[in-house]
Design a protein around this motif. Sequence first.
Motif, PDB file in Angstrom:
ATOM      1  N   GLU A   1       0.841  -1.196   0.000  1.00  0.00           N
ATOM      2  CA  GLU A   1       0.000   0.000   0.000  1.00  0.00           C
ATOM      3  C   GLU A   1       0.878   1.249   0.000  1.00  0.00           C
ATOM      4  O   GLU A   1       1.790   1.384   0.811  1.00  0.00           O
ATOM      5  N   LEU A   2       0.599   2.158  -0.905  1.00  0.00           N
ATOM      6  CA  LEU A   2       1.392   3.362  -1.036  1.00  0.00           C
ATOM      7  C   LEU A   2       1.081   4.359   0.072  1.00  0.00           C
ATOM      8  O   LEU A   2      -0.034   4.396   0.597  1.00  0.00           O
ATOM      9  N   THR A   3       2.061   5.175   0.417  1.00  0.00           N
ATOM     10  CA  THR A   3       1.862   6.219   1.423  1.00  0.00           C
ATOM     11  C   THR A   3       0.940   7.300   0.870  1.00  0.00           C
ATOM     12  O   THR A   3       0.664   7.361  -0.338  1.00  0.00           O
ATOM     13  N   ALA A   4       0.500   8.179   1.759  1.00  0.00           N
ATOM     14  CA  ALA A   4      -0.420   9.255   1.366  1.00  0.00           C
ATOM     15  C   ALA A   4       0.165  10.102   0.240  1.00  0.00           C
ATOM     16  O   ALA A   4      -0.561  10.580  -0.641  1.00  0.00           O
ATOM     17  N   GLN A   5       1.479  10.267   0.257  1.00  0.00           N
ATOM     18  CA  GLN A   5       2.137  11.088  -0.764  1.00  0.00           C
ATOM     19  C   GLN A   5       1.930  10.519  -2.171  1.00  0.00           C
ATOM     20  O   GLN A   5       1.857  11.275  -3.152  1.00  0.00           O
ATOM     21  N   TYR A   6       1.818   9.192  -2.266  1.00  0.00           N
ATOM     22  CA  TYR A   6       1.666   8.551  -3.568  1.00  0.00           C
ATOM     23  C   TYR A   6       0.281   7.914  -3.738  1.00  0.00           C
ATOM     24  O   TYR A   6       0.082   7.095  -4.637  1.00  0.00           O
ATOM     25  N   SER A   7      -0.650   8.299  -2.906  1.00  0.00           N
ATOM     26  CA  SER A   7      -2.000   7.752  -2.963  1.00  0.00           C
ATOM     27  C   SER A   7      -2.610   7.942  -4.353  1.00  0.00           C
ATOM     28  O   SER A   7      -2.497   9.013  -4.954  1.00  0.00           O
ATOM     29  N   GLY A   8      -3.222   6.876  -4.857  1.00  0.00           N
ATOM     30  CA  GLY A   8      -3.865   6.939  -6.163  1.00  0.00           C
ATOM     31  C   GLY A   8      -2.933   6.709  -7.338  1.00  0.00           C
ATOM     32  O   GLY A   8      -3.371   6.754  -8.498  1.00  0.00           O
ATOM     33  N   LYS A   9      -1.657   6.429  -7.076  1.00  0.00           N
ATOM     34  CA  LYS A   9      -0.674   6.323  -8.149  1.00  0.00           C
ATOM     35  C   LYS A   9      -0.162   4.898  -8.379  1.00  0.00           C
ATOM     36  O   LYS A   9       0.907   4.707  -8.967  1.00  0.00           O
ATOM     37  N   ALA A  10      -0.911   3.897  -7.938  1.00  0.00           N
ATOM     38  CA  ALA A  10      -0.442   2.517  -8.104  1.00  0.00           C
ATOM     39  C   ALA A  10      -0.217   2.174  -9.572  1.00  0.00           C
ATOM     40  O   ALA A  10       0.761   1.508  -9.932  1.00  0.00           O
TER      41      ALA A  10
ATOM     42  N   GLN B   1      14.598   0.343  -9.170  1.00  0.00           N
ATOM     43  CA  GLN B   1      14.947   1.342 -10.182  1.00  0.00           C
ATOM     44  C   GLN B   1      13.714   2.151 -10.596  1.00  0.00           C
ATOM     45  O   GLN B   1      13.786   3.370 -10.776  1.00  0.00           O
ATOM     46  N   ALA B   2      12.585   1.468 -10.727  1.00  0.00           N
ATOM     47  CA  ALA B   2      11.350   2.162 -11.092  1.00  0.00           C
ATOM     48  C   ALA B   2      10.921   3.134  -9.995  1.00  0.00           C
ATOM     49  O   ALA B   2      10.530   4.274 -10.276  1.00  0.00           O
ATOM     50  N   ILE B   3      11.043   2.694  -8.747  1.00  0.00           N
ATOM     51  CA  ILE B   3      10.668   3.547  -7.632  1.00  0.00           C
ATOM     52  C   ILE B   3      11.588   4.754  -7.534  1.00  0.00           C
ATOM     53  O   ILE B   3      11.128   5.888  -7.286  1.00  0.00           O
ATOM     54  N   ALA B   4      12.867   4.543  -7.755  1.00  0.00           N
ATOM     55  CA  ALA B   4      13.815   5.656  -7.712  1.00  0.00           C
ATOM     56  C   ALA B   4      13.423   6.738  -8.711  1.00  0.00           C
ATOM     57  O   ALA B   4      13.477   7.941  -8.405  1.00  0.00           O
ATOM     58  N   LYS B   5      12.996   6.322  -9.903  1.00  0.00           N
ATOM     59  CA  LYS B   5      12.582   7.296 -10.903  1.00  0.00           C
ATOM     60  C   LYS B   5      11.258   7.969 -10.524  1.00  0.00           C
ATOM     61  O   LYS B   5      11.054   9.166 -10.775  1.00  0.00           O
ATOM     62  N   MET B   6      10.344   7.183  -9.909  1.00  0.00           N
ATOM     63  CA  MET B   6       9.072   7.757  -9.471  1.00  0.00           C
ATOM     64  C   MET B   6       9.305   8.813  -8.390  1.00  0.00           C
ATOM     65  O   MET B   6       8.674   9.881  -8.388  1.00  0.00           O
ATOM     66  N   VAL B   7      10.202   8.539  -7.489  1.00  0.00           N
ATOM     67  CA  VAL B   7      10.477   9.457  -6.378  1.00  0.00           C
ATOM     68  C   VAL B   7      11.101  10.759  -6.883  1.00  0.00           C
ATOM     69  O   VAL B   7      10.793  11.849  -6.398  1.00  0.00           O
ATOM     70  N   LYS B   8      11.954  10.630  -7.894  1.00  0.00           N
ATOM     71  CA  LYS B   8      12.621  11.815  -8.444  1.00  0.00           C
ATOM     72  C   LYS B   8      11.699  12.653  -9.320  1.00  0.00           C
ATOM     73  O   LYS B   8      11.914  13.839  -9.510  1.00  0.00           O
ATOM     74  N   ALA B   9      10.671  11.987  -9.877  1.00  0.00           N
ATOM     75  CA  ALA B   9       9.794  12.674 -10.841  1.00  0.00           C
ATOM     76  C   ALA B   9       9.040  13.831 -10.201  1.00  0.00           C
ATOM     77  O   ALA B   9       8.721  13.811  -9.031  1.00  0.00           O
TER      78      ALA B   9
ATOM     79  N   LEU C   1       9.804  -5.131 -15.656  1.00  0.00           N
ATOM     80  CA  LEU C   1       9.167  -5.899 -14.590  1.00  0.00           C
ATOM     81  C   LEU C   1       7.651  -5.764 -14.692  1.00  0.00           C
ATOM     82  O   LEU C   1       7.124  -4.654 -14.825  1.00  0.00           O
ATOM     83  N   MET C   2       6.948  -6.889 -14.597  1.00  0.00           N
ATOM     84  CA  MET C   2       5.490  -6.883 -14.625  1.00  0.00           C
ATOM     85  C   MET C   2       4.951  -7.038 -13.217  1.00  0.00           C
ATOM     86  O   MET C   2       5.252  -8.028 -12.529  1.00  0.00           O
ATOM     87  N   VAL C   3       4.160  -6.065 -12.761  1.00  0.00           N
ATOM     88  CA  VAL C   3       3.467  -6.145 -11.479  1.00  0.00           C
ATOM     89  C   VAL C   3       1.994  -5.829 -11.727  1.00  0.00           C
ATOM     90  O   VAL C   3       1.582  -5.542 -12.854  1.00  0.00           O
ATOM     91  N   LEU C   4       1.195  -5.855 -10.665  1.00  0.00           N
ATOM     92  CA  LEU C   4      -0.236  -5.595 -10.748  1.00  0.00           C
ATOM     93  C   LEU C   4      -0.614  -4.445  -9.818  1.00  0.00           C
ATOM     94  O   LEU C   4       0.205  -3.979  -9.031  1.00  0.00           O
ATOM     95  N   VAL C   5      -1.871  -4.040  -9.900  1.00  0.00           N
ATOM     96  CA  VAL C   5      -2.430  -3.134  -8.900  1.00  0.00           C
ATOM     97  C   VAL C   5      -3.626  -3.826  -8.262  1.00  0.00           C
ATOM     98  O   VAL C   5      -4.179  -4.788  -8.801  1.00  0.00           O
ATOM     99  N   ALA C   6      -4.015  -3.340  -7.090  1.00  0.00           N
ATOM    100  CA  ALA C   6      -5.245  -3.797  -6.428  1.00  0.00           C
ATOM    101  C   ALA C   6      -5.928  -2.545  -5.895  1.00  0.00           C
ATOM    102  O   ALA C   6      -5.755  -2.165  -4.752  1.00  0.00           O
ATOM    103  N   GLY C   7      -6.644  -1.873  -6.784  1.00  0.00           N
ATOM    104  CA  GLY C   7      -7.163  -0.563  -6.440  1.00  0.00           C
ATOM    105  C   GLY C   7      -6.138   0.509  -6.802  1.00  0.00           C
ATOM    106  O   GLY C   7      -5.066   0.230  -7.326  1.00  0.00           O
ATOM    107  N   ALA C   8      -6.484   1.739  -6.497  1.00  0.00           N
ATOM    108  CA  ALA C   8      -5.689   2.875  -6.961  1.00  0.00           C
ATOM    109  C   ALA C   8      -4.393   3.079  -6.199  1.00  0.00           C
ATOM    110  O   ALA C   8      -3.480   3.743  -6.686  1.00  0.00           O
ATOM    111  N   SER C   9      -4.283   2.485  -4.999  1.00  0.00           N
ATOM    112  CA  SER C   9      -3.143   2.810  -4.140  1.00  0.00           C
ATOM    113  C   SER C   9      -2.357   1.605  -3.661  1.00  0.00           C
ATOM    114  O   SER C   9      -1.565   1.710  -2.730  1.00  0.00           O
ATOM    115  N   ILE C  10      -2.562   0.453  -4.281  1.00  0.00           N
ATOM    116  CA  ILE C  10      -1.871  -0.759  -3.840  1.00  0.00           C
ATOM    117  C   ILE C  10      -1.225  -1.460  -5.024  1.00  0.00           C
ATOM    118  O   ILE C  10      -1.894  -1.781  -6.015  1.00  0.00           O
ATOM    119  N   VAL C  11       0.080  -1.689  -4.929  1.00  0.00           N
ATOM    120  CA  VAL C  11       0.810  -2.481  -5.915  1.00  0.00           C
ATOM    121  C   VAL C  11       0.737  -3.937  -5.466  1.00  0.00           C
ATOM    122  O   VAL C  11       1.028  -4.260  -4.311  1.00  0.00           O
TER     123      VAL C  11
END
Length: 401
Positions: free
Chosen positions: A340-349, A393-401, A361-371
């Motif tokens: 579950e993503l923190t409030a800062q990234y809520s809705g960005k799963a 690596q993907a998260i590092a780019k998301m955080v910098k964006a 890398l292939m992952v899924l979501v479960a609703g708007a805020s859960i990878v």
Amino acid sequence: MQITRSLFDEVMVPNYAPAKFIPVKGEGSRIWDQEGREYIDFAGGIAVTCLGHCHPVLVGALKDQADKLWHLSNVLTNEPALALAKVLVDNTFADKVYFANSGGESNEAALKLARRYAKNKYGEQKDQIIAFKQGFHGRTFFTVTVGGQPAYSDGFGPKPGAIEHAEFNNIDSLKALISDKTCAVMIEPMQGEGGVLPATPEFLQAVRELCDTHNALLIFDEVQTGVGRTGKLYGYMQYNVVPDILTTAKALGGGFPIGAMLTTDDIAKHLVPGTHGSTYGGNPLACAVALAAVNTVNTPEVLDGVMAKAQLFRDGLAKINEKYNVFADVRGQGLLIGAELTAQYSGKARDFMVAAADEGLMVLVAGASIVRFAPSLVIPDADIEAGLARFEQAIAKMVKA
């Protein structure tokens, strides 16, 4: 004819929005697209490819049966169906099995059986079905209405009646709805689409007791949790609670479409000839593959391995979170894990899912805020480590964006 992603937009009904790349080959926990790019698969076809892609045992079963018999219809029975049913009965609480083609069809059968059982035994007035908010049980009109996400069932006209929704893991909410008019309570022991949220043992035990008090059937939807996903053959085995009806699909065929409804002799006898059916359900091709899948998964080696691999995932995600602090919670059972993503990234799963794909890398979501992660149950440890490195690596780019 050239097959490209743009062809989807030309010829397919637009109820899906698939990724930009098209996979063309899979082996184990890796797939390759049309351009030859490799991806590590942490999605598992949404908890379906329990033994990865093109597992040799499943391929062998498919090829062997393909040379023998594909389809008969249920005017006749067949050897693979009977062999698979016997294995399921011998390894679960159930006495009887009904085969379908999908999780939605299995749940449809379970709900129809519950209504018929209650009508025959107690009368027409006992027709209420209770399920849980944020639950998911399929896309037929009956099952999508029982599912607790109105966004999926609204907009199609009048819905099937006598269906109520309680709050998951809140027994008081169920107590307020259940009565002697209740014919069944349907629940996922761990909500998948609803956020990868396990039921607490106390809650499930109390649900079982309420069902017994009001002569209501307890239906476990194990379409996503079944066939080894939680580290047991079925999720109910993680709890001291036995359902009256259980549904299973997804991993049951390891990627080949099949579903099943399991129940007891006393309940099954109410589906007499003519009351329900399926043209393809229990076809020899699907059952032969499913038999190979179940027999391969239902071993100490694979089931114990699920728990060890799950710990690798959790440890890896914890290390990533120490660096980037993007997860408020990591939960689940076995190899069905939700971050579950923190409030800062809520809705960005979905953004995280796309960023992961960009890193291979292939992952899924479960609703708007859960990878969500639902990889092969036999994914090599090296693939877990490599996939988590790509995720970081993907998260590092998301955080910098």
